[in-house]
Each structure stands twice: as C-alpha cells, then as structure tokens.
Design an enzyme around this catalytic site. Structure first.
Site, mmCIF file in Angstrom:
data_model
loop_
_atom_site.group_PDB
_atom_site.id
_atom_site.type_symbol
_atom_site.label_atom_id
_atom_site.label_comp_id
_atom_site.label_asym_id
_atom_site.label_seq_id
_atom_site.Cartn_x
_atom_site.Cartn_y
_atom_site.Cartn_z
ATOM 1 N N TYR A 142 -3.174 80.055 -17.519
ATOM 2 C CA TYR A 142 -3.257 81.309 -16.772
ATOM 3 C C TYR A 142 -3.144 82.519 -17.692
ATOM 4 C CZ TYR A 142 -3.211 79.625 -11.951
ATOM 5 O OH TYR A 142 -3.552 79.064 -10.747
ATOM 6 N N LYS A 193 -1.122 65.862 -18.775
ATOM 7 C CA LYS A 193 -2.258 65.028 -19.196
ATOM 8 C C LYS A 193 -2.105 64.770 -20.694
ATOM 9 C CE LYS A 193 -6.000 64.097 -17.678
ATOM 10 N NZ LYS A 193 -6.539 62.723 -17.377
ATOM 11 N N ASP A 226 -3.505 63.464 -12.969
ATOM 12 C CA ASP A 226 -4.548 62.982 -12.046
ATOM 13 C C ASP A 226 -4.011 61.834 -11.186
ATOM 14 O OD1 ASP A 226 -4.409 61.377 -14.325
ATOM 15 O OD2 ASP A 226 -6.555 60.940 -14.396
ATOM 16 N N ASP A 250 -0.638 74.544 -9.468
ATOM 17 C CA ASP A 250 -1.458 75.259 -8.497
ATOM 18 C C ASP A 250 -2.220 74.265 -7.625
ATOM 19 O OD1 ASP A 250 -2.774 77.495 -7.302
ATOM 20 O OD2 ASP A 250 -4.517 77.077 -8.559
ATOM 21 N N ASP A 254 -1.381 72.762 -3.496
ATOM 22 C CA ASP A 254 -2.318 72.842 -2.369
ATOM 23 C C ASP A 254 -2.465 71.469 -1.711
ATOM 24 O OD1 ASP A 254 -2.829 75.548 -2.746
ATOM 25 O OD2 ASP A 254 -4.991 75.314 -2.456
HETATM 26 C C1 IPM Z 1 -1.265 80.456 -5.790
HETATM 27 C C2 IPM Z 1 -2.602 81.142 -5.805
HETATM 28 C C3 IPM Z 1 -2.708 82.029 -7.045
HETATM 29 C C4 IPM Z 1 -2.641 81.142 -8.265
HETATM 30 C C5 IPM Z 1 -3.946 82.947 -7.091
HETATM 31 C C6 IPM Z 1 -4.046 83.825 -5.872
HETATM 32 C C7 IPM Z 1 -3.983 83.774 -8.351
HETATM 33 O O1 IPM Z 1 -3.615 80.205 -5.739
HETATM 34 O O2 IPM Z 1 -0.235 81.150 -5.830
HETATM 35 O O3 IPM Z 1 -1.221 79.233 -5.706
HETATM 36 O O4 IPM Z 1 -3.663 80.615 -8.738
HETATM 37 O O5 IPM Z 1 -1.533 80.973 -8.791
HETATM 38 MG MG MG Z 2 -2.958 78.199 -5.428
#
Ligand code: IPM
Ligand code: MG
Length: 370
Positions: A142, A193, A226, A250, A254
């Site tokens: 990042y 990884k 993975d 990240d 999700d």
């Molecule tokens: C998260 C989001 C952010 C990230 C974006 C909005 C920059 O996806 O907080 O998970 O990638 O960290």
């Molecule tokens: Mg995210």
C-alpha cells in the site's frame, strides 16, 4: 467520565446515512449511559475533494490527530473516477492511516445466530463463528516505494508497486495478535506467501521469533495466504486470530465478512501504538464495507457495521466494556426480532430501512438498560 472528543468523517455514498444512525447511538449513551462524547464533523474522500480539491483538508487532518477517536464512514464512488490519483477519495483514508500511524487493523468476523442463514455458506460451517483478523495497515504494498507507472519509451509502460516490510513492523503487529489471542482462544494463524515473496520469508521469521520471545503460551500456526483463503471458506471455525499483511488482510477480511452474512455486518478498529506518556492510542473506527454508491440515498444501507464500529471505539479507545457489550447485545436483539436490511434479508423476505434499524437498536438499548 471526562468529556471525549469524536471526529465524525461520514465520507461518501452511504457513509452519511449510516453515520446518522451512529449519532443516535452516541446521543443515547450521552443521555443514558453516563458518557460525555462531544462530536465534530469533517469531510473526507470525494466530498472533501468537492469542497477543497483534496481528499482530506489540513484542518480536518489536524482534528483527526487531536481527536480521542475518529469515526469514519466510507469513501469513493464513480463520480470521482477521473480525479487525479493523488486526490482520489481513497487517498484521504490512506493518509489518515499513515499519518496517525494506525498500524493495527482489527477486523472481527462474528456470525450472529439470527444470521446463520444469511451466509452463502452452509449453516454448520459458520454458526457460532468468532474470528479476528489482525491486518497490518501502514506498510506493505500500500505504501512501499517506488509506486509508479513508468513510460518505457517503446510504446510500453510499466506499473510498479513495492511490497516492503521491516522487522519492527512485523514484530509490533504480531505482538498485537498474540496479546489479543490471549483474551480469546489463544491461537494465532500467520498468513504470508513465503514460497514466492522475500517479504513473506521475513514475515514468517519475525512472527516465529516474536512468538519465542514471550508468547509461547499462545498456539502459533503458519499458513500460506492462498491456502488461508481456501481454509476460511472451507472451515472458518478452525481460526481464532489471523495475522497478515496489508494486502492479504484487505482481501481475506472481505472473504471473512461474507461468512457472517454480509459485508454490511463487519466493523473494524485501526489502532496506533500507545502514547509513551498517556498510554492512549490514536484510533479510527470504520466499517469494512465501502461507500456502496449504487444504493446511496435509497435507505437500503445496513448501518450495523458502522454502529458496531462505534461499539469497538467504546471497547478499545474508552475501555467502556459494559457499554460495548450492551451495544452488541442491542444489535443481536434487533436481528433476533427479524429486522433486516436488504443485504441480510432472506430471499423474498421483508426488509426495513437504514433508519428503522438504527431506531430499533436505540430502542433495544433503552429496553436493555431498563
Ligand atoms: C478497506 C478498503 C480500503 C483498503 C480502500 C477503500 C482503500 O478496501 O479498508 O478494506 O484497501 O484498505
Ligand atoms: Mg477492503
């Protein structure tokens, strides 16, 4: 309790709508919960760009640095797809994380009993799920340099991002993971990884070393990221705390969010190191989901991740554990009563609006407090 200052940054899309529901919860705690929160509003993301040409103004940045906690909604949307990269909505969030040095991102994934049917996975796989992803938040790809697109002059361009981690960054995030594991089921799974990436080899070494230096009472397991993603979907209850880098964290968070039924359910806390003098950590609380521009303004947004993020502020910034537990219970009761925004409703089932969920949670707080 002394007065505590919260900076509210609703952001874009559904951000302002879900923040309105948090305001009701804050007002309830001030009136009935013995707290004394004062709030200030600021702009971040596309809304800040529209007002100041920046994704967060210097003024709001100073307020964030001074606040006892920042409560953040969501940023981004198609309206700002063409703004310069440096001032895109996400840059405001990344600057907050970097300048406030919020290196530890805590993303709990808890499956509320009432939602066990809302997950795309089978009920027995996710019922009772309670895991915590600890994501490194200020390093890795990042922020690594160089980060650029170079013109190679032969009709080709080259896009470059740099994945980079220093020992101290891996050490401090693994300590956070080990310490949190001790308050839970005492197990940490570290994901990287190392079979492909040098930063993964170092990550693995440093986590192992940190474990040896004072955390051997915690069970440590290593998994390739993975395979970790696969295991999260196959049998998520094998995990307690997962510690991983910025990018894997990240993605994996999700995935974890969907185990719980909806992205609209997952809160997060981003914490800095304790201040040497006061012991206080800088902190920002935000839902894991994005700004959902497609449903903004329709009343369909689920405010639970946002409200639960404020719950994490009660717990981690203000040590108001009872208040945090009360809020979690109010959320669970609201779900038990069958109230559902569209994202967590059964197919063809009845839905309520953002405001109705917020009001119901406040009413539950009142009922629970008697
Ligand atoms: C998260 C989001 C952010 C990230 C974006 C909005 C920059 O996806 O907080 O998970 O990638 O960290
Ligand atoms: Mg995210």
């Amino acid at each position: 309790m002394a007065s505590q200052n919260l900076l509210l940054l609703p952001g874009d899309g559904i951000g302002p709508e879900i923040m309105e529901e948090v305001k009701k919860v804050i007002a309830w705690f001030n009136a009935h919960g013995g707290t004394d929160f004062s709030t200030e509003d600021g702009l971040v993301g596309g809304s800040a760009y529209d007002a100041h040409g920046q994704s967060i103004s210097e003024d709001d940045m100073s307020k964030a640095m001074a606040a006892d906690a920042v409560i953040f909604g969501a940023v981004g949307g198609p309206k700002w797809d063409t703004v310069p990269y440096e001032v895109r909505p996400e840059a405001g969030l990344l600057r907050l994380r970097k300048d406030m040095e919020l290196f530890a991102n805590l993303r709990p994934a808890i499956c509320y009993p009432a939602l066990a049917d809302a997950s795309s996975l089978k009920k027995d796989v996710i019922e009772g799920l309670d895991i915590l992803i600890v994501r490194e938040l200020t390093g890795g790809v990042y922020f690594g340099e160089p980060k650029e697109i170079v013109d190679l002059g032969n009709g080709q361009k080259r896009g470059i991002d740099t994945q980079v981690y220093d020992t101290y960054e891996i050490e401090r995030i693994s300590k956070v993971a080990f310490e949190l594991a001790r308050t839970r089921n005492n197990k940490v799974t570290s994901m990287e990884k190392r079979n492909v990436m040098k930063s993964g080899v170092l990550w693995n070494e440093v986590v192992t070393q940190t474990h040896k230096n004072g955390y051997e009472d915690v069970t440590l397991e290593h998994m390739l990221a993975d395979a970790g993603g696969m295991q999260l979907v196959r049998w998520p209850k094998q995990f307690d705390v997962i510690v991983t880098d910025n990018l894997f964290g990240d993605m994996l968070s999700d995935v974890a969010a969907m185990l719980t039924g909806s992205l609209g359910m997952l809160p997060s806390a981003s914490l800095g190191a304790p201040d040497a003098k006061t012991g206080k950590r800088k902190a920002l609380y935000e839902p894991v989901h994005g700004s959902a521009p497609d449903i903004a303004g329709t009343g369909a947004a689920n405010p639970i991740a946002m409200i639960a993020s404020f719950g994490m502020a009660l717990r981690y910034s203000f040590e108001l554990v009872e208040a945090a537990d009360l809020l979690d219970k109010a959320i669970a009761n609201t779900l038990d009563k069958g109230l559902r925004t569209k994202d967590i409703a059964a197919q063809g089932g009845a839905t309520v609006t953002t405001v109705e969920i917020g009001d119901a949670i406040v009413a539950e707080l009142g009922a629970l407090a008697g």
